[in-house]
Enzyme design. Structure first.
Site, PDB file in Angstrom:
ATOM      1  N   LYS A 126       0.865  -1.184   0.000  1.00 17.04           N
ATOM      2  CA  LYS A 126       0.000   0.000   0.000  1.00 17.04           C
ATOM      3  C   LYS A 126       0.894   1.224   0.000  1.00 17.04           C
ATOM      4  O   LYS A 126       2.033   1.162   0.469  1.00 17.04           O
ATOM      5  CB  LYS A 126      -0.865   0.018   1.265  1.00 17.04           C
ATOM      6  CG  LYS A 126      -2.098   0.896   1.166  1.00 17.04           C
ATOM      7  CD  LYS A 126      -3.250   0.150   0.543  1.00 17.04           C
ATOM      8  CE  LYS A 126      -4.430   1.031   0.269  1.00 17.04           C
ATOM      9  NZ  LYS A 126      -5.585   0.224  -0.176  1.00 17.04           N
ATOM     10  N   ASP A 166      -7.038   4.201  -4.498  1.00 18.50           N
ATOM     11  CA  ASP A 166      -7.695   4.054  -3.196  1.00 18.50           C
ATOM     12  C   ASP A 166      -8.300   5.440  -2.938  1.00 18.50           C
ATOM     13  O   ASP A 166      -8.539   6.194  -3.901  1.00 18.50           O
ATOM     14  CB  ASP A 166      -6.679   3.639  -2.099  1.00 18.50           C
ATOM     15  CG  ASP A 166      -7.350   3.193  -0.799  1.00 18.50           C
ATOM     16  OD1 ASP A 166      -7.840   2.060  -0.742  1.00 18.50           O
ATOM     17  OD2 ASP A 166      -7.418   3.991   0.167  1.00 18.50           O
TER      18      ASP A 166
HETATM   19  P1  NDP Z   1     -12.932   7.657  -2.864  1.00 20.41           P
HETATM   20  O1  NDP Z   1     -11.854   8.641  -2.687  1.00 20.41           O
HETATM   21  O2  NDP Z   1     -13.502   7.403  -4.208  1.00 20.41           O
HETATM   22  O3  NDP Z   1     -14.162   7.993  -1.892  1.00 20.41           O
HETATM   23  C1  NDP Z   1     -13.974   8.076  -0.521  1.00 20.41           C
HETATM   24  C2  NDP Z   1     -15.293   8.438   0.136  1.00 20.41           C
HETATM   25  O4  NDP Z   1     -15.163   8.314   1.538  1.00 20.41           O
HETATM   26  C3  NDP Z   1     -15.703   9.870  -0.122  1.00 20.41           C
HETATM   27  O5  NDP Z   1     -17.105   9.946  -0.098  1.00 20.41           O
HETATM   28  C4  NDP Z   1     -15.080  10.595   1.059  1.00 20.41           C
HETATM   29  O6  NDP Z   1     -15.728  11.817   1.382  1.00 20.41           O
HETATM   30  C5  NDP Z   1     -15.291   9.598   2.156  1.00 20.41           C
HETATM   31  N1  NDP Z   1     -14.234   9.753   3.167  1.00 20.41           N
HETATM   32  C6  NDP Z   1     -12.905   9.612   2.972  1.00 20.41           C
HETATM   33  N2  NDP Z   1     -12.231   9.852   4.098  1.00 20.41           N
HETATM   34  C7  NDP Z   1     -13.163  10.161   5.016  1.00 20.41           C
HETATM   35  C8  NDP Z   1     -13.092  10.506   6.366  1.00 20.41           C
HETATM   36  N3  NDP Z   1     -11.913  10.591   7.018  1.00 20.41           N
HETATM   37  N4  NDP Z   1     -14.275  10.737   7.017  1.00 20.41           N
HETATM   38  C9  NDP Z   1     -15.463  10.661   6.368  1.00 20.41           C
HETATM   39  N5  NDP Z   1     -15.583  10.340   5.061  1.00 20.41           N
HETATM   40  C10 NDP Z   1     -14.453  10.089   4.408  1.00 20.41           C
HETATM   41  O7  NDP Z   1     -12.366   6.289  -2.248  1.00 20.41           O
HETATM   42  P2  NDP Z   1     -12.855   4.794  -2.487  1.00 20.41           P
HETATM   43  O8  NDP Z   1     -14.322   4.739  -2.676  1.00 20.41           O
HETATM   44  O9  NDP Z   1     -11.966   4.198  -3.491  1.00 20.41           O
HETATM   45  O10 NDP Z   1     -12.462   4.127  -1.083  1.00 20.41           O
HETATM   46  C11 NDP Z   1     -13.384   4.036   0.011  1.00 20.41           C
HETATM   47  C12 NDP Z   1     -12.931   2.947   0.961  1.00 20.41           C
HETATM   48  O11 NDP Z   1     -12.870   1.699   0.258  1.00 20.41           O
HETATM   49  C13 NDP Z   1     -11.540   3.118   1.575  1.00 20.41           C
HETATM   50  O12 NDP Z   1     -11.529   2.543   2.861  1.00 20.41           O
HETATM   51  C14 NDP Z   1     -10.647   2.279   0.666  1.00 20.41           C
HETATM   52  O13 NDP Z   1      -9.474   1.861   1.308  1.00 20.41           O
HETATM   53  C15 NDP Z   1     -11.582   1.113   0.400  1.00 20.41           C
HETATM   54  N6  NDP Z   1     -11.305   0.308  -0.786  1.00 20.41           N
HETATM   55  C16 NDP Z   1     -11.226   0.855  -2.014  1.00 20.41           C
HETATM   56  C17 NDP Z   1     -10.997   0.050  -3.117  1.00 20.41           C
HETATM   57  C18 NDP Z   1     -10.996   0.580  -4.502  1.00 20.41           C
HETATM   58  O14 NDP Z   1     -10.950  -0.230  -5.430  1.00 20.41           O
HETATM   59  N7  NDP Z   1     -11.086   1.882  -4.730  1.00 20.41           N
HETATM   60  C19 NDP Z   1     -10.771  -1.381  -2.977  1.00 20.41           C
HETATM   61  C20 NDP Z   1     -10.969  -1.879  -1.635  1.00 20.41           C
HETATM   62  C21 NDP Z   1     -11.205  -1.046  -0.590  1.00 20.41           C
HETATM   63  P3  NDP Z   1     -15.056  13.205   0.911  1.00 20.41           P
HETATM   64  O15 NDP Z   1     -15.363  13.309  -0.547  1.00 20.41           O
HETATM   65  O16 NDP Z   1     -15.720  14.248   1.742  1.00 20.41           O
HETATM   66  O17 NDP Z   1     -13.596  13.079   1.206  1.00 20.41           O
HETATM   67  O1  2IT Z   2      -7.811  -1.666  -0.693  1.00 19.40           O
HETATM   68  C1  2IT Z   2      -7.743  -2.172  -1.823  1.00 19.40           C
HETATM   69  O2  2IT Z   2      -7.866  -3.386  -2.012  1.00 19.40           O
HETATM   70  C2  2IT Z   2      -7.556  -1.270  -2.969  1.00 19.40           C
HETATM   71  N1  2IT Z   2      -7.501  -0.065  -2.798  1.00 19.40           N
HETATM   72  C3  2IT Z   2      -7.396  -1.835  -4.350  1.00 19.40           C
HETATM   73  C4  2IT Z   2      -5.987  -2.328  -4.572  1.00 19.40           C
HETATM   74  C5  2IT Z   2      -5.660  -2.732  -5.980  1.00 19.40           C
HETATM   75  O3  2IT Z   2      -4.479  -3.015  -6.191  1.00 19.40           O
HETATM   76  O4  2IT Z   2      -6.523  -2.764  -6.853  1.00 19.40           O
END
Ligand code: NDP
Ligand code: 2IT
Length: 453
Positions: A126, A166
């Site tokens: 990461k 992420d």
């Molecule tokens: P994005 O940046 O697309 O969206 C993040 C969302 O979460 C936004 O709505 C953001 O609000 C909100 N957010 C972020 N930080 C905070 C905080 N500290 N408090 C409140 N709200 C918060 O990210 P993703 O959708 O990609 O990721 C979301 C989660 O999923 C994370 O935990 C990530 O690690 C996990 N994840 C993502 C994967 C992926 O493929 N993208 C894969 C597996 C897990 P705001 O716009 O106000 O910041």
């Molecule tokens: O938390 C996660 O699994 C991710 N942000 C996706 C990682 C990836 O390599 O696609």
């Protein structure tokens, strides 16, 4: 709590001060795998856990960049290469002001077991930076990404370490990062995943995490003779994961009613239907607006501003049968879990990484709520990343149907591995413990095979 767990965690804590999220993630895994260590002394003798809590490599670097007014800023960049036992390091990059070494170490640690659960050849890693893309122009984000890649490129490669997105790293950032890597190395390779579909990206990668989390929830419900169709669902976040979870919920006939961002949440009792979701996607992913605007646009929906000092999040008090925390770590605590249970919640699937606090997980599992831990429920994203790597190696692009079918098969396989491991250890439907055990055993066996490295 056992003396082994306590003394092991105390040692990790003393070696890694001020990294609470990392300690939280380590404790959860160690508690689950203790019975496995007792049955297989070889794991203890080979110091498997001691090695897993020490990343193979941590890279930390200065990221200077210039804003549109000419002012110079300095951020801190990182890549945590946690384990290469099962394949090249694989995991996302997070750009958010809350990023610290401890946060990335927790995420890299979780990623080891998540990637193992997919049964695909990927190790765990990461990275990211304490940079906040919010309010920055495209030019500023591009300059930041180029400066970040100027250092990172030395440490990654299609057979070494393959980052992806992420929080705060989506299609735009991956584009800038890839463009700069290509320029520095003069190589067009699959060094990042989540690329644009016209230049090496996989179909369904964008949707995969949200789709996969819903698939995992559907599997848990089906295994208990229930179905996701018709269920009212609460979803937090409004980024990549949350929006695609809502899309899949609609497709399966469920009714998603909430979305949130760091400022607050919207509740739409009529359901966030396909047309409203299309509007929300445009708002959040293209215009980079605030979710508050949803309640202005759609009558019937209400907006609830976040109260930073509150001891719980009222989003989790909205009555629902399923919950999908898809924003960030520790966003759902014990009080929230109690509120979900009182509202009739039957299943929780973590779209985010570690969104439920340990107290919340304990309460949900003890109360018989079906609980899908992040390292299993949100593994669809990294799984399709691994499929993107496979397509890049073949220099081919698979169809949408093919990738989608593979994603579903992978999610069903992950569910089965969690369920089987839980059952084999007399843990009933404790899929959190099942995920830790199944993920751990595969990595541990590979480490035994590969000697003391
Ligand atoms: P994005 O940046 O697309 O969206 C993040 C969302 O979460 C936004 O709505 C953001 O609000 C909100 N957010 C972020 N930080 C905070 C905080 N500290 N408090 C409140 N709200 C918060 O990210 P993703 O959708 O990609 O990721 C979301 C989660 O999923 C994370 O935990 C990530 O690690 C996990 N994840 C993502 C994967 C992926 O493929 N993208 C894969 C597996 C897990 P705001 O716009 O106000 O910041
Ligand atoms: O938390 C996660 O699994 C991710 N942000 C996706 C990682 C990836 O390599 O696609």
């Amino acid at each position: 709590m056992s003396t082994f767990v306590e003394s092991f965690v105390a040692e990790v804590e003393s070696r890694n001060p001020a990294q609470p999220e990392f300690i939280q993630a380590v404790r959860e895994v160690v508690e689950s795998v203790e019975p496995v260590l007792e049955k297989r002394p070889a794991y203890r003798e080979a110091k498997i856990l001691e090695r897993l809590v020490e990343p193979e490599r941590v890279i930390m670097f200065r990221v200077p960049w210039t804003d549109d007014s000419g002012e110079i800023h300095v951020n801190r960049g990182y890549r945590v290469q946690a384990s290469s036992a099962l394949g090249p390091y694989k995991g996302g990059l997070r750009f958010h002001p809350t990023v610290t070494l401890g946060v990335l170490k927790f995420l890299a640690f979780e990623q080891i077991f998540k990637n193992s659960l997919t049964n695909l050849p990927i190790g765990g890693g990461k990275g990211g930076a304490d940079f906040d893309p919010k309010g920055k122009s495209d030019q500023e984000v591009m300059r930041f990404c180029q400066s970040f890649m100027t250092e990172l490129h030395r440490h990654i490669g299609p057979d070494t370490d393959v980052p992806a997105g992420d929080i705060g790293v989506g299609a735009r950032e991956i584009g800038y990062l890839f463009g700069h890597y290509k320029r520095l190395r003069n190589e067009f390779t699959g060094v990042l995943t989540g690329k644009g579909v016209d230049w090496g990206g996989s179909l369904i990668r964008t949707e995969a995490t949200g789709y996969g989390a819903v698939c995992f929830a559907a599997e848990m419900l089906e295994a208990s003779g229930d179905t996701i169709a018709g269920k009212t669902c609460v979803v937090s976040g409004s980024g990549n994961v949350a929006l695609h979870a809502v899309e899949e919920l609609n497709r399966l006939g469920a009714k998603p009613v909430t979305l949130s961002d760091s400022s607050g949440f919207i509740h739409d009792p009529g359901g966030i239907t396909e047309d409203k979701l299309a509007w929300a996607k445009d708002l959040k992913l293209k215009k980079r607006g605030r979710i508050e605007e949803y309640a202005v646009r759609f009558s019937g929906a209400t907006y609830h501003a976040a109260d930073r000092g509150a001891d719980h999040n009222p989003l989790w008090s909205v009555e629902a049968q399923c919950a999908f925390p898809c924003a960030t770590q520790n966003e759902l605590n014990e009080i929230d879990a109690q509120n979900l249970i009182e509202g009739g919640c039957r299943a929780v699937a973590e779209g985010a990484n570690m969104p439920c606090t340990p107290g919340a997980v304990h309460l949900l599992v003890e109360s018989g709520v079906l609980f899908g831990p992040g390292k299993a429920a949100n593994a669809g994203g990294v799984a399709v990343s691994a499929l993107e790597m496979a397509q890049n190696s073949q220099r081919l692009s698979w169809t949408r149907e093919e990738v989608e079918e593979r994603l579903r098969a992978i999610m069903r396989g992950i569910f089965r591995r969690c369920a089987d491991a839980a059952e084999a250890h007399g843990l009933g439907r404790n899929y959190a413990a099942g995920a830790n055990i199944a993920g751990f055993v595969k990595v541990a066996d590979a480490m035994l095979d590969q000697g003391h490295v």
